[in-house]
Design an enzyme around this catalytic site. Sequence first.
Site, short mmCIF file in Angstrom:
data_model
loop_
_atom_site.label_atom_id
_atom_site.label_comp_id
_atom_site.label_asym_id
_atom_site.label_seq_id
_atom_site.Cartn_x
_atom_site.Cartn_y
_atom_site.Cartn_z
N LYS A 163 -11.92 -23.39 34.48
CA LYS A 163 -11.27 -23.76 33.22
C LYS A 163 -9.78 -23.44 33.34
O LYS A 163 -9.42 -22.30 33.62
CB LYS A 163 -11.90 -22.98 32.08
N LEU A 164 -8.95 -24.46 33.15
CA LEU A 164 -7.51 -24.27 33.24
C LEU A 164 -6.93 -24.15 31.83
O LEU A 164 -7.15 -25.01 30.99
CB LEU A 164 -6.86 -25.45 33.96
N LYS A 165 -6.17 -23.08 31.61
CA LYS A 165 -5.47 -22.94 30.33
C LYS A 165 -4.30 -23.90 30.35
O LYS A 165 -3.59 -23.99 31.37
CB LYS A 165 -4.98 -21.49 30.19
N SER A 206 -12.08 -18.63 33.88
CA SER A 206 -10.95 -19.09 33.09
C SER A 206 -9.68 -18.71 33.81
O SER A 206 -9.47 -17.54 34.14
CB SER A 206 -11.02 -18.43 31.71
N ASP A 266 -13.64 -24.00 19.86
CA ASP A 266 -13.77 -22.56 20.06
C ASP A 266 -13.33 -21.89 18.76
O ASP A 266 -14.16 -21.61 17.88
CB ASP A 266 -12.90 -22.15 21.27
N ASN A 286 -6.14 -23.55 23.40
CA ASN A 286 -5.98 -22.51 22.36
C ASN A 286 -5.04 -22.97 21.24
O ASN A 286 -4.10 -22.26 20.87
CB ASN A 286 -5.49 -21.18 22.98
N GLY A 321 -15.88 -16.24 26.62
CA GLY A 321 -15.62 -14.86 27.03
C GLY A 321 -14.34 -14.36 26.42
O GLY A 321 -13.48 -15.16 26.03
N GLU A 335 -11.00 -28.02 25.36
CA GLU A 335 -11.33 -26.98 24.37
C GLU A 335 -10.16 -26.74 23.40
O GLU A 335 -9.03 -26.52 23.83
CB GLU A 335 -11.66 -25.70 25.15
N ASP A 372 -8.40 -25.67 28.33
CA ASP A 372 -8.41 -24.95 27.05
C ASP A 372 -6.97 -24.80 26.58
O ASP A 372 -6.15 -24.17 27.25
CB ASP A 372 -9.06 -23.57 27.24
N LYS A 400 -18.90 -17.92 21.08
CA LYS A 400 -18.49 -16.54 21.35
C LYS A 400 -19.10 -15.69 20.25
O LYS A 400 -18.71 -15.81 19.08
CB LYS A 400 -16.97 -16.40 21.30
C1 NPQ Z 1 -10.64 -18.49 25.12
N1 NPQ Z 1 -10.91 -16.55 26.66
O1 NPQ Z 1 -11.63 -19.06 25.50
C2 NPQ Z 1 -10.36 -17.03 25.44
C3 NPQ Z 1 -9.06 -16.55 24.99
C4 NPQ Z 1 -8.65 -15.18 25.29
C5 NPQ Z 1 -11.73 -16.25 28.90
O2 NPQ Z 1 -10.25 -17.94 28.30
C6 NPQ Z 1 -6.02 -11.14 26.60
C7 NPQ Z 1 -5.15 -12.21 26.62
C8 NPQ Z 1 -7.32 -11.35 26.28
C9 NPQ Z 1 -5.60 -13.47 26.31
C10 NPQ Z 1 -9.09 -12.85 25.60
C11 NPQ Z 1 -10.88 -17.00 27.93
C12 NPQ Z 1 -7.78 -12.62 25.94
C13 NPQ Z 1 -6.91 -13.67 25.97
C14 NPQ Z 1 -9.49 -14.13 25.28
C15 NPQ Z 1 -7.35 -14.95 25.64
O3 NPQ Z 1 -9.89 -19.10 24.37
MG MG Z 2 -11.02 -20.94 24.16
#
Ligand code: NPQ
Ligand code: MG
Length: 369
Positions: A162-164, A136, A240, A192, A292, A215, A190, A264
């Site tokens: 995976k690009l945020k 990620s 998610d 969020n 994760g 996502e 992703d 998760k």
């Molecule tokens: C997700 N995880 O899938 C999460 C979000 C997530 C691996 O992308 C500190 C700051 C901890 C931001 C744990 C991944 C975090 C965080 C998880 C974001 O959406």
């Molecule tokens: Mg996510």
Amino acid sequence: MKLTGVELRRISMPLVAPFRTSFGVESTRDILLLRAVLDGEAEGWGECVALSDPLYSPEYVDAAADVLKRFMLPRLFSLGQVDGAAVGPALEPIKGHWMSKAVIETAVLDAELRATGRSFARELGATRDRVPCGVSVGIHNSVGALLESVEGYVSAGYVRVKLKIEPGWDLEPVRAVRERFGDDLLIQVDANTAYTLQDAPHLAKLDQFDLLLMEQPLPEEDILGHAALARLIKTPVCLDESITSARTAAAAITLGACSIINIKPGRVGGYLEARRIHDLCRAHGIAVWCGGMLETGIGRAANVALAALPGFTLPGDTSASDRYFKTDITEPFVLRDGHLDVPAGPGLGVTPRPAELAAVTTRTEWLTA
Ligand code: NPQ
Ligand code: MG
């Protein structure tokens, strides 16, 4: 066996680089670990995935410790007999707080399995001894910096990236990564929860990049919005944050809100509920992958075991320890040919190393019946 004691241990883990998502940025992971003791001798570990602030989910680490101490542990201490399967039912009257339920269930399961020499992976129904891994990648300050990070992960062997994304950081970075690394790289995004259904025409512009999935583009409660969006874009929608149980997963699937689910275990109350979601999705032809939460080796070991179940047909966010931490509290998980080995020893198969654990501990509390 009886639950005779629980240690709550807070650790502070510096990240190798700040991790930025649409909801904020973190440079340190403040984590709650739980050590359960059964019959005064059998020991098991769990890692709570709650973050410091309630920005990813309504849960946060101080609340997780509080609800465990005041409401969950007293119920479990009062049981005559406890095993992993009994934890969920005993805590069922308590609403929500899935991450707290998950950590105590995991620790009890681990204690029980270690005591009887059985592995967590075997117990869950794992059918593989290693799992392919994705990574990620957070939001960066520039496209150039992003390409440099992705380059490092691709050379390390990660099989999927995976690009945020967030409004203002979506088309341009995705286009740049696709152009630079070519059509063969598996890419997903992703958000969020950073968009609304009104952004559908904009999100449809990502269709041209052949993404594996998108996502959680919309708010967690907007199941109908995801169902509408899924009909307006070609990229498969993956949920998610919206999925907190097998029941919510069944509703989302029936409504057409997603064709893929990120499982998760912490978010759904534990590995046993995670397995129920896996089974449900498999029966419905819905692909799943293991998410994760920037876990240490303790949480990572359990995730890698889950990811080895047959329905996990997409690479997970089960990265190597060094993706996040310079020093892990357990033996580090190391990427080999894009894969991590599934621990095969008793229980989780890994244990915190005393010196590494002591170095990051900020507080411990011992609770008994
Ligand atoms: C997700 N995880 O899938 C999460 C979000 C997530 C691996 O992308 C500190 C700051 C901890 C931001 C744990 C991944 C975090 C965080 C998880 C974001 O959406
Ligand atoms: Mg996510």
